[in-house]
Design an enzyme around this catalytic site. Structure first.
Site, PDB file in Angstrom:
ATOM      1  N   SER A 129       0.835  -1.199   0.000  1.00 18.28           N
ATOM      2  CA  SER A 129       0.000   0.000   0.000  1.00 18.28           C
ATOM      3  C   SER A 129       0.871   1.250   0.000  1.00 18.28           C
ATOM      4  O   SER A 129       2.092   1.175   0.126  1.00 18.28           O
ATOM      5  CB  SER A 129      -0.918   0.002   1.230  1.00 18.28           C
ATOM      6  OG  SER A 129      -0.159   0.283   2.400  1.00 18.28           O
ATOM      7  N   SER A 131       0.923   3.699   2.282  1.00 20.24           N
ATOM      8  CA  SER A 131       0.957   4.377   3.578  1.00 20.24           C
ATOM      9  C   SER A 131       2.342   4.895   3.949  1.00 20.24           C
ATOM     10  O   SER A 131       2.459   5.762   4.821  1.00 20.24           O
ATOM     11  CB  SER A 131       0.448   3.445   4.677  1.00 20.24           C
ATOM     12  OG  SER A 131       1.363   2.389   4.906  1.00 20.24           O
ATOM     13  N   LYS A 186       5.320   0.527   9.463  1.00 23.09           N
ATOM     14  CA  LYS A 186       5.137   1.941   9.766  1.00 23.09           C
ATOM     15  C   LYS A 186       6.442   2.460  10.383  1.00 23.09           C
ATOM     16  O   LYS A 186       7.388   1.722  10.611  1.00 23.09           O
ATOM     17  CB  LYS A 186       3.983   2.178  10.749  1.00 23.09           C
ATOM     18  CG  LYS A 186       2.650   1.553  10.356  1.00 23.09           C
ATOM     19  CD  LYS A 186       2.004   2.230   9.166  1.00 23.09           C
ATOM     20  CE  LYS A 186       0.668   1.564   8.809  1.00 23.09           C
ATOM     21  NZ  LYS A 186       0.088   2.092   7.567  1.00 23.09           N
ATOM     22  N   SER A 289      -2.841   6.732   5.916  1.00 19.64           N
ATOM     23  CA  SER A 289      -2.183   5.674   6.671  1.00 19.64           C
ATOM     24  C   SER A 289      -3.074   5.236   7.828  1.00 19.64           C
ATOM     25  O   SER A 289      -3.452   6.045   8.686  1.00 19.64           O
ATOM     26  CB  SER A 289      -0.835   6.161   7.215  1.00 19.64           C
ATOM     27  OG  SER A 289      -0.253   5.188   8.064  1.00 19.64           O
TER      28      SER A 289
END
Length: 324
Positions: A129, A131, A186, A289
């Site tokens: 993705s 994010s 992250k 995100s």
């Protein structure tokens, strides 16, 4: 031997069925468990081959050779000198591994090497993705260091070495708290004891605004849109981040996660006190995100490793290399 053929066929069929059901979404697969079981089963076959099956085949091959030697000696006593006694083909067939050992014991060294490498050293991941744009792009294939934060046993995830603690600014892979079978990536924003505030799209740690500098707008090629881009200093890491001016500052749809009482939500954003043994994570693409603002803190037991290197992006070879 017929029993071993049936048993091996059943094991391989079960493995194929598991992978097939996982691929088609009928079950939620666990690759770490599958790899562990494959290593265990092929290891048992490998030991059985070395300690039992191969010695038996060698004895049978030697018996053929001994019989040939005895036959030549008998023919010599009978005065027959020219005789064609070639046992090489028969010995080769006897010594050859049967298919059920080729597909088990023969694969053990490769499977064991992958298991050790993936479980204790480095594990590959694919970025699914956006994010973490602009640091990581969709399609980046990355490597994750599995020992920086301490070595963990596969499957049960128990840490067996201390390692380093995650630091602010690290890009970390972890098991998603609401669904631990999924791996997320992250950036570490808050460590245990920190008060993290993200108010009006500005990040502060323990009451001190994080150093941020504006950069030229970033072109997101998939959507062909420009976004506000900044450079941020978190710990020893300087990294880029994106903001979308069209997205409001308030956090919409936060779940009822553990230690939610440590967070205060308002129309301006969120302030959270990070509990002991937990981390506050955010994506670099701040307005795109799903991170700790929505589902809470990452417990230490969910840590997988530290991401550090893009080893391939088939759409852009220039992406290969280390990153912050």
């Amino acid at each position: 031997m017929q029993f071993m053929q049936i048993l091996t066929a059943a094991i391989l069929a079960a493995a194929a069925g598991y992978v097939g059901a996982w691929y088609f979404g009928a079950i939620e697969g666990n690759f770490a468990l599958l790899l562990f079981l494959a290593t265990l089963v092929t290891g048992v076959y490998w030991l059985a081959e070395r300690l039992y099956f191969l010695p038996r085949r060698r004895l049978a091959a030697q018996a053929i050779e001994d019989a040939a030697v005895a036959r030549r000696a008998e023919l010599d006593r009978m005065g027959i000198q020219k005789v064609d006694v070639d046992t090489a083909d028969a010995r080769g067939r006897i010594l050859m591994q049967p298919w059920w050992l080729d597909w088990t014991a023969g694969l053990f060294p490769v499977i064991a090497a992958v298991f050790v490498l993936r479980s204790f050293l480095f594990e590959p991941f694919k970025i699914p993705s956006g994010s973490m744009i602009p640091t990581l792009l969709v399609g980046d294939l990355i490597l994750v260091n599995k020992f920086t934060y301490g070595i963990r046993l596969p499957v049960i995830h128990t840490r067996i070495t201390e390692g380093n603690r995650p630091a602010r600014g690290d890009v970390m892979v972890f098991r998603y708290p609401p669904q631990p079978s999924l791996d997320y990536i992250k950036r570490v924003v808050g460590v245990p004891g920190d008060e993290v505030a993200y108010i009006n799209k500005r990040l502060s740690i323990n009451g001190k605004p994080v150093d941020t500098a504006a950069l030229p707008d970033f072109l997101e090629e998939d959507s062909m849109r420009y976004f506000k881009q900044f450079e941020e200093q978190l710990g020893e890491h300087r990294h880029r981040l994106l903001n979308n001016a069209e997205v409001p500052a308030f956090v919409q749809g936060a779940s009822n996660f553990a230690y939610r009482e440590n967070c205060r939500y308002s129309v301006e954003g969120v302030v959270c006190k990070v509990p002991d043994g937990h981390y506050f994570m955010m994506g670099d693409n701040r307005d795109n995100s799903l991170d700790s603002r929505y589902w809470g803190f990452v417990p230490e037991r969910n840590i997988v490793g530290k991401a550090f290197f893009v080893w391939m992006n088939f759409g852009n070879f220039k992406r290969i290399g280390p990153f912050n």
